[in-house]
Structure formats: structure tokens, C-alpha cells
Design a protein around this motif. Structure first.
Motif, PDB file in Angstrom:
ATOM      1  N   ARG A   3      -8.459  -3.000  -3.560  1.00  8.62           N
ATOM      2  CA  ARG A   3      -9.519  -2.154  -3.054  1.00  8.62           C
ATOM      3  C   ARG A   3      -8.903  -0.966  -2.884  1.00  8.62           C
ATOM      4  O   ARG A   3      -9.832   0.114  -3.361  1.00  8.62           O
ATOM      5  N   GLU A   4      -7.767  -0.735  -2.305  1.00  8.91           N
ATOM      6  CA  GLU A   4      -7.299   0.601  -1.915  1.00  8.91           C
ATOM      7  C   GLU A   4      -6.807   1.022  -3.313  1.00  8.91           C
ATOM      8  O   GLU A   4      -7.014   2.420  -3.451  1.00  8.91           O
ATOM      9  N   CYS A   5      -6.154   0.428  -4.235  1.00 11.30           N
ATOM     10  CA  CYS A   5      -5.902   1.051  -5.537  1.00 11.30           C
ATOM     11  C   CYS A   5      -6.886   1.761  -6.022  1.00 11.30           C
ATOM     12  O   CYS A   5      -6.976   2.899  -6.583  1.00 11.30           O
TER      13      CYS A   5
ATOM     14  N   GLU B 133      -6.949  -6.572  -0.925  1.00 14.67           N
ATOM     15  CA  GLU B 133      -7.118  -5.470  -0.237  1.00 14.67           C
ATOM     16  C   GLU B 133      -6.232  -4.273  -0.915  1.00 14.67           C
ATOM     17  O   GLU B 133      -6.726  -3.324  -0.791  1.00 14.67           O
ATOM     18  N   CYS B 134      -5.225  -4.723  -1.446  1.00  9.66           N
ATOM     19  CA  CYS B 134      -4.448  -3.777  -2.360  1.00  9.66           C
ATOM     20  C   CYS B 134      -5.179  -3.262  -3.618  1.00  9.66           C
ATOM     21  O   CYS B 134      -5.134  -2.219  -3.704  1.00  9.66           O
TER      22      CYS B 134
ATOM     23  N   ARG C  73       0.670   3.944  -3.356  1.00  6.08           N
ATOM     24  CA  ARG C  73       0.395   5.359  -2.975  1.00  6.08           C
ATOM     25  C   ARG C  73       1.302   6.213  -3.467  1.00  6.08           C
ATOM     26  O   ARG C  73       1.057   7.317  -3.955  1.00  6.08           O
TER      27      ARG C  73
ATOM     28  N   LEU D  26       0.848  -1.144   0.089  1.00  4.20           N
ATOM     29  CA  LEU D  26       0.112  -0.140   0.096  1.00  4.20           C
ATOM     30  C   LEU D  26       0.773   1.353  -0.094  1.00  4.20           C
ATOM     31  O   LEU D  26       0.598   2.290  -0.546  1.00  4.20           O
TER      32      LEU D  26
ATOM     33  N   ASP E 198      -8.188   4.819  -4.861  1.00  7.76           N
ATOM     34  CA  ASP E 198      -7.402   6.006  -4.954  1.00  7.76           C
ATOM     35  C   ASP E 198      -7.494   6.271  -6.525  1.00  7.76           C
ATOM     36  O   ASP E 198      -6.643   7.246  -7.173  1.00  7.76           O
TER      37      ASP E 198
END
Length: 100
Positions: free
Chosen positions: A55-57, A52-53, A25, A21, A60
Motif C-alpha cells: 500500500r505504501e509503495c 501494508e508495504c 522509500r 518502509l 509512493d
């Protein structure tokens, strides 16, 4: 490109996710590519980390793809019904070439 370690089990999952993550970022590219080809020892935690990575990407505003997913992990993702969430850019390119 982000690179997964050779071992990604429950014991390494939290630290690996933090590393991914942080790197994602900092990445200026519109799509994050994760290289999973080094994975030799893993369990279902590897899928949890990748999802999860992803989802975060996506949160963003970045795309997400995984290359080099080991066959056993690809099979596990298929059994869990999440393989489509972990697209392989090489497979997508092969599909385009085959259709031409």
C-alpha cells in the motif's frame, strides 16, 4: 531488493514493517521487490506487513512484487483472497513464456 527475516510473527511485525518502509522509500527503483524466501516461521502478520508495504509503495508511485513466498504463506494469502495483491515476478515471467 528488500529481504524478509526468517521469522515474521506478530512480535516482529511492527519493527519489520518500519524497516521495509524505510528501505522502500530509500530505493530509487520504480518497483520494490521483496524477497520472502528466508521466511521459515510466520503467521498472518507476515501478510499484513506485506500488504501494508504494498500500500505504501503504491502510494509512493512504485510497483510492488514478492518473490519466494513460502507455500504455506501463499496458501494463506489465497484463503484470505489477497494472493493477487502479492505478485511473484517469476510466476509472471513463466506465464509469459508459456503463452509464447
Amino acid at each position: 531488493m528488500l529481504v524478509l527475516p526468517a521469522e515474521l510473527t506478530h512480535a516482529q511485525a511492527e519493527a519489520c514493517l518500519r524497516m521495509l518502509l524505510q528501505a522502500a522509500r530509500a530505493e530509487a527503483q520504480p518497483r520494490i521487490l521483496v524477497d520472502a524466501s528466508a521466511l521459515l516461521r510466520f503467521d498472518s502478520s507476515a501478510l499484513a506487513v506485506l500488504l501494508e508495504c504494498r500500500r505504501e509503495c503504491l502510494g509512493d508511485g512504485k510497483g510492488f512484487a514478492v518473490r519466494g513466498l513460502p507455500p504455506r504463506l501463499r496458501e494463506l494469502a489465497g484463503l484470505y483472497g489477497v494472493l493477487g495483491l502479492l505478485p511473484d515476478p517469476a510466476a509472471s515471467q513463466e506465464t509469459v513464456l508459456a503463452a509464447a
